[in-house]
Design an enzyme around this catalytic site. Structure first.
Site, PDB file in Angstrom:
ATOM      1  N   ASP A   1       0.830  -1.208   0.000  1.00 33.77           N
ATOM      2  CA  ASP A   1       0.000   0.000   0.000  1.00 33.77           C
ATOM      3  C   ASP A   1       0.860   1.253   0.000  1.00 33.77           C
ATOM      4  OD1 ASP A   1       0.957  -0.456   2.548  1.00 33.77           O
ATOM      5  OD2 ASP A   1      -0.976  -0.488   3.523  1.00 33.77           O
TER       6      ASP A   1
ATOM      7  N   ASN B   1      -7.350  -1.564  14.240  1.00 32.34           N
ATOM      8  CA  ASN B   1      -8.788  -1.637  13.928  1.00 32.34           C
ATOM      9  C   ASN B   1      -9.120  -2.843  13.028  1.00 32.34           C
ATOM     10  OD1 ASN B   1      -7.754  -0.887  11.475  1.00 32.34           O
ATOM     11  ND2 ASN B   1      -9.119   0.860  11.146  1.00 32.34           N
TER      12      ASN B   1
ATOM     13  N   GLU C   1      -9.553  -0.992   4.934  1.00 32.79           N
ATOM     14  CA  GLU C   1     -10.135  -0.635   6.229  1.00 32.79           C
ATOM     15  C   GLU C   1     -11.418  -1.424   6.483  1.00 32.79           C
ATOM     16  OE1 GLU C   1      -8.596   1.109   8.324  1.00 32.79           O
ATOM     17  OE2 GLU C   1      -7.618   2.863   7.466  1.00 32.79           O
TER      18      GLU C   1
ATOM     19  N   HIS D   1      -7.561  -3.548  10.145  1.00 30.92           N
ATOM     20  CA  HIS D   1      -7.280  -3.391   8.713  1.00 30.92           C
ATOM     21  C   HIS D   1      -6.076  -4.232   8.315  1.00 30.92           C
ATOM     22  CE1 HIS D   1      -4.529   0.478   9.230  1.00 30.92           C
ATOM     23  NE2 HIS D   1      -3.775  -0.599   9.181  1.00 30.92           N
TER      24      HIS D   1
HETATM   25  C1  GLP Z   1      -0.357   0.433   8.391  1.00 29.70           C
HETATM   26  C2  GLP Z   1      -0.233  -0.068   6.956  1.00 29.70           C
HETATM   27  C3  GLP Z   1      -0.148  -1.564   6.892  1.00 29.70           C
HETATM   28  C4  GLP Z   1       0.529  -2.056   8.130  1.00 29.70           C
HETATM   29  C5  GLP Z   1      -0.391  -1.811   9.301  1.00 29.70           C
HETATM   30  C6  GLP Z   1       0.257  -1.976  10.651  1.00 29.70           C
HETATM   31  O1  GLP Z   1      -1.013   1.622   8.490  1.00 29.70           O
HETATM   32  N1  GLP Z   1      -1.295   0.359   6.127  1.00 29.70           N
HETATM   33  O2  GLP Z   1       0.477  -1.966   5.704  1.00 29.70           O
HETATM   34  O3  GLP Z   1       0.805  -3.415   8.019  1.00 29.70           O
HETATM   35  O4  GLP Z   1      -0.974  -0.532   9.203  1.00 29.70           O
HETATM   36  O5  GLP Z   1       1.167  -0.934  10.869  1.00 29.70           O
HETATM   37  P1  GLP Z   1       2.168  -0.911  12.093  1.00 29.70           P
HETATM   38  O6  GLP Z   1       3.119  -2.021  11.897  1.00 29.70           O
HETATM   39  O7  GLP Z   1       2.851   0.439  12.006  1.00 29.70           O
HETATM   40  O8  GLP Z   1       1.359  -1.062  13.321  1.00 29.70           O
END
Ligand code: GLP
Length: 269
Positions: free
Chosen positions: A87, A154, A161, A156
């Site tokens: 992403d 959340n 989302e 996602h």
């Molecule tokens: C982020 C990204 C994801 C990531 C997830 C967890 O916002 N969109 O690709 O895997 O949320 O992020 P983090 O490892 O910073 O908690």
């Protein structure tokens, strides 16, 4: 159906099958990173030009340090592998410092892949033709062999989302308010972009193997919903339970919300 097999803890507790998925709970976030790196090494050893899709975010910081370290020592050969990711923020390219592609390019073997045309960034224009073109390109390379995934608190996955249809492939997405809040420090003093471009649940199912990584107490509730709630768009990460080759790597804090018998945690190697 939940199936629990006896867990031998030697060398990992991979015999634990939970909702049909292999789950490994390790003693620390660092051990989880090492274990994830072992997964990468196995895939590129088997197929040096494999296409690997990475997740980004804090969870994966130590993992990329591990990759760089091991590649530097010649313990893993990433000279032919192909890389992509899940992403990106709308409009940000690989050289934009706040972007996810840029985060990946801070890791030397990934930067080299980029310079040699082996790194395929998510098309951050969000335009339909670019999204379909990206999917077709990944397909033409034989598809994603190994997909790393993280989970948002959340539920996602990537930037899919809650509320995203489980049939979606790459698409343009609006970030949830809780996601924007988590990302504030990444963009401060500027505002967090409202939109992103992301792999969808269907893109995740299309990968040959998926490795979901979650660490820390802040992910415990999301991990519980992913593994023990319904497979539904309220928790897009739950899509992994429809995958036939999924591995979940957790530290004990992230596993704390799972309703399964207490067990010891294992070391990565
Ligand atoms: C982020 C990204 C994801 C990531 C997830 C967890 O916002 N969109 O690709 O895997 O949320 O992020 P983090 O490892 O910073 O908690």
């Amino acid at each position: 159906m939940i199936r629990l097999a006896p867990c031998p803890f030697a060398p990992y507790c991979e015999d634990v099958e939970f909702s049909g998925i292999s789950v490994v709970v390790l003693e620390s976030a660092r051990a989880v990173s090492i274990r994830a790196q072992i997964e990468l090494a196995a895939v590129v050893k088997d197929r040096p030009n494999a296409l690997v899709s990475f997740a980004t975010g804090e969870t994966f910081g130590a993992f990329f340090a591990e990759i760089e370290h091991d590649a530097g020592l010649g313990r893993i050969d990433l000279s032919a592998f192909r890389a992509t990711h899940l992403d990106e923020f709308l409009g940000l390219g690989p050289e934009d410092r706040a972007g996810f592609a840029n985060e990946l390019l801070a890791c030397a073997p990934l930067r080299k892949a980029y310079e040699e045309g082996r790194f395929f960034p998510v098309p951050s224009s969000g335009e339909e033709k670019d999204l379909r073109g990206h999917e077709a390109h990944l397909q033409s390379l034989g598809g994603v062999q190994l997909q790393f995934l993280g989970i948002g608190s959340n539920g996602h996955v990537a930037f899919s989302e809650p509320g995203t249809s489980l049939d979606e492939g790459f698409h343009r997405a609006k970030l949830a308010p809780s996601t924007v809040a988590v990302l504030k420090s990444r963009f401060a003093p500027d505002p967090v972009p409202a939109d992103a471009v992301t792999a969808g649940p269907a893109s995740i199912l299309a990968a040959a193997r998926v490795v979901m990584v979650a660490t820390g107490a802040g992910k415990a509730n999301a991990v519980h919903n992913m593994m023990e709630g319904d497979v539904c768009s309220a928790c897009p990460a739950s899509i992994i339970r429809r995958h036939s080759d999924a591995l979940v790597l957790l530290d004990s804090a992230a596993a704390a919300g799972l309703d399964w018998p207490e067990f010891e945690t294992a070391s990565a190697r």
